[in-house]
Design a protein around this motif. Structure first.
Motif, mmCIF file in Angstrom:
data_model
loop_
_atom_site.group_PDB
_atom_site.id
_atom_site.type_symbol
_atom_site.label_atom_id
_atom_site.label_comp_id
_atom_site.label_asym_id
_atom_site.label_seq_id
_atom_site.Cartn_x
_atom_site.Cartn_y
_atom_site.Cartn_z
ATOM 1 N N ASN A 88 -8.433 -5.928 1.595
ATOM 2 C CA ASN A 88 -7.536 -4.774 1.675
ATOM 3 C C ASN A 88 -7.492 -4.164 3.067
ATOM 4 N N ARG A 89 -8.046 -4.850 4.049
ATOM 5 C CA ARG A 89 -8.205 -4.243 5.371
ATOM 6 C C ARG A 89 -6.864 -3.950 6.047
ATOM 7 N N GLY A 90 -5.900 -4.821 5.898
ATOM 8 C CA GLY A 90 -4.599 -4.583 6.524
ATOM 9 C C GLY A 90 -3.944 -3.319 6.003
ATOM 10 N N PHE A 91 -3.927 -3.166 4.682
ATOM 11 C CA PHE A 91 -3.314 -1.979 4.087
ATOM 12 C C PHE A 91 -4.086 -0.721 4.474
ATOM 13 N N ALA A 92 -5.417 -0.784 4.438
ATOM 14 C CA ALA A 92 -6.227 0.391 4.764
ATOM 15 C C ALA A 92 -6.013 0.818 6.211
ATOM 16 N N ALA A 93 -6.010 -0.145 7.131
ATOM 17 C CA ALA A 93 -5.785 0.195 8.537
ATOM 18 C C ALA A 93 -4.414 0.814 8.735
ATOM 19 N N SER A 94 -3.438 0.369 7.965
ATOM 20 C CA SER A 94 -2.077 0.900 8.114
ATOM 21 C C SER A 94 -1.973 2.350 7.674
#
Length: 442
Positions: free
Chosen positions: A162-168
């Protein structure tokens, strides 16, 4: 007897993954803090073309020159951002993300309030633009440490999938801050010209104090990054200089990351800073209407960035960003045609094409794309350096380059800007293509 050192397993046991409550708090804190930071930073950009040429330079000066000088001061803030990124990144990698983010947020709020209270050229002469430069540089230092820290606090509190969504979520603080900045400035822009220039423009800067208090409260409650705590337990954060590690171990990643972000950041700043006064000068819409158009597009932008980031969690950073590059090239000329149409609804559509589609399609995965290039003990410095140098090349140069390109004697007008943007996107796409896919599939 010496105390045994922690192994990676010991560190993982001592500092397990964040609980759902801690994760939610980190995401909200990163989002709110980044929103406040970019509200303050972009508020200057929104005012640079509309207010400062009238107030901080001699009345006898040509307004076009005054606007250009306002953009130069804007650039000074961007040039300061890599310095702030390296400075705060160093301490963030050595001592933790949380406290550094508290400091950067406080700095931004104090500077914004100071700008709102500043005397004009008519009152203190040449000291007015010089003071504006100083405050803008301090802003740049603060936001240089903010973006990477907020993005990492969000990304490092979640599982890799989920790192991409969280960073966004932290990245969306940019358009959210833009919404607030342009909405509030737009409301006061409806005042009579004399009242707006006398005091109306100051209120949005002073209101920053309220947002900062909320952001500081949320930052106080958030827990430190689990990734950083695990690295600290192994002793990795106490060895060497983070900047030296980045330049020694990640030269390729740093260069590729820097050039990859320049194009999307150019589009963001060009729309927010150059395009509003451009469409106002054309006579098609008034100042307040143009700001509201930008606000509406930024509102949609808030949801577009996480959408493209979510796609990158499913299909990879590189495929989504490369698709975004193709979208950008295909739509940039139609976007400028909409801006030059002189028709109300077409100009509004131009902002919608530019922000939520062109800019977000390549920008959405940026947070994870950069964070996954570096190890934990170098990550704050590495992400700060790549993003902030890219911001100078892209966003920092956008207003001045756009103003120069549109006035070139070849008759190209905004087509010149489009070709320059395509060049930046082509370079960025090549850098993405040369980068390794960092999405970890389980």
């Amino acid at each position: 007897m010496a105390t045994p050192s922690h192994t990676g397993l010991d560190a993982a046991q001592q500092h397990p993954e964040a609980t759902p409550k801690e994760t939610r708090r980190a995401l909200i804190s990163s989002f709110l803090g980044s929103t406040v930071e970019y509200y303050d930073f972009l508020l200057y950009g929104a005012a640079a073309g509309l207010v400062f040429p009238h107030l901080f330079f001699p009345e006898s000066m040509d307004k076009g020159l005054g606007t250009a000088l306002s953009f130069v001061i804007l650039l000074a803030g961007y040039i300061a951002r890599p310095v702030g990124g390296v400075l705060f990144g160093h301490f963030g990698d050595k001592f933790g993300r949380k406290n550094i983010l508290f400091i950067t947020l406080m700095m931004m709020g104090l500077v914004s309030v100071a700008i709102g209270l500043m005397p004009t050229y008519q009152t203190i002469g040449i000291a007015a633009p010089l003071l504006l430069v100083l405050l803008r540089v301090i802003q740049g230092l603060a936001v240089g440490g903010e973006w990477a820290g907020a993005t990492l606090m969000a990304a490092e509190h979640v599982k890799e999938k989920n790192r991409g969504f969280a960073a966004s979520i932290a990245v969306t603080g940019g358009p959210t801050g833009s919404v607030l900045a342009t909405l509030i400035l737009g409301l006061f822009a409806g005042l009579p010209e004399e009242a707006f220039l006398a005091w109306g423009w100051r209120i949005p800067f002073l209101l920053s104090a309220v947002l900062v208090i909320i952001g500081l409260y949320m930052r106080y409650r958030v827990t430190e990054s689990p990734d950083f705590l695990r690295a600290k337990a192994t002793g990795a954060t106490h060895t060497g200089m983070p900047l030296a590690r980045v330049l020694r171990d990640y030269p390729k990643e740093t260069i590729l990351g820097t050039l990859a972000v320049a194009g999307p950041l150019f589009m963001q700043a060009m729309l927010a800073i150059f395009m509003v006064p451009y469409v106002v000068a054309s006579g098609a819409v008034d100042r307040q209407t143009a700001l509201m158009m930008l606000t509406a597009s930024s509102l949609v932008h808030i949801f577009a960035i996480p959408f493209f980031a979510w796609l990158s969690d499913r299909y990879g950073r590189r495929p989504v960003m490369l698709a975004g590059a193709l979208i950008s090239v295909a739509l940039v000329f139609p976007m400028f045609a909409l801006f030059n149409s002189g028709v109300f609804w077409m100009i509004a559509l131009g902002f919608m094409v530019g922000n939520p589609i062109i800019q977000a399609s390549m920008y959405g995965p940026i947070g994870a794309f950069l964070a996954e290039k570096f190890d934990t003990e170098s990550r704050y410095t590495g992400v700060s350096l790549t993003f902030q140098v890219g911001s100078v090349l892209g966003a920092g140069m956008a207003p001045l380059m756009s103003q120069w390109l549109v006035k070139l004697g070849n008759g190209g007008g905004t087509n010149n800007i489009a070709w320059y943007f395509i060049f930046l996107i082509a370079v960025g796409a090549a850098c993405v293509l040369m980068s390794k896919e960092t999405l970890k599939r389980k």
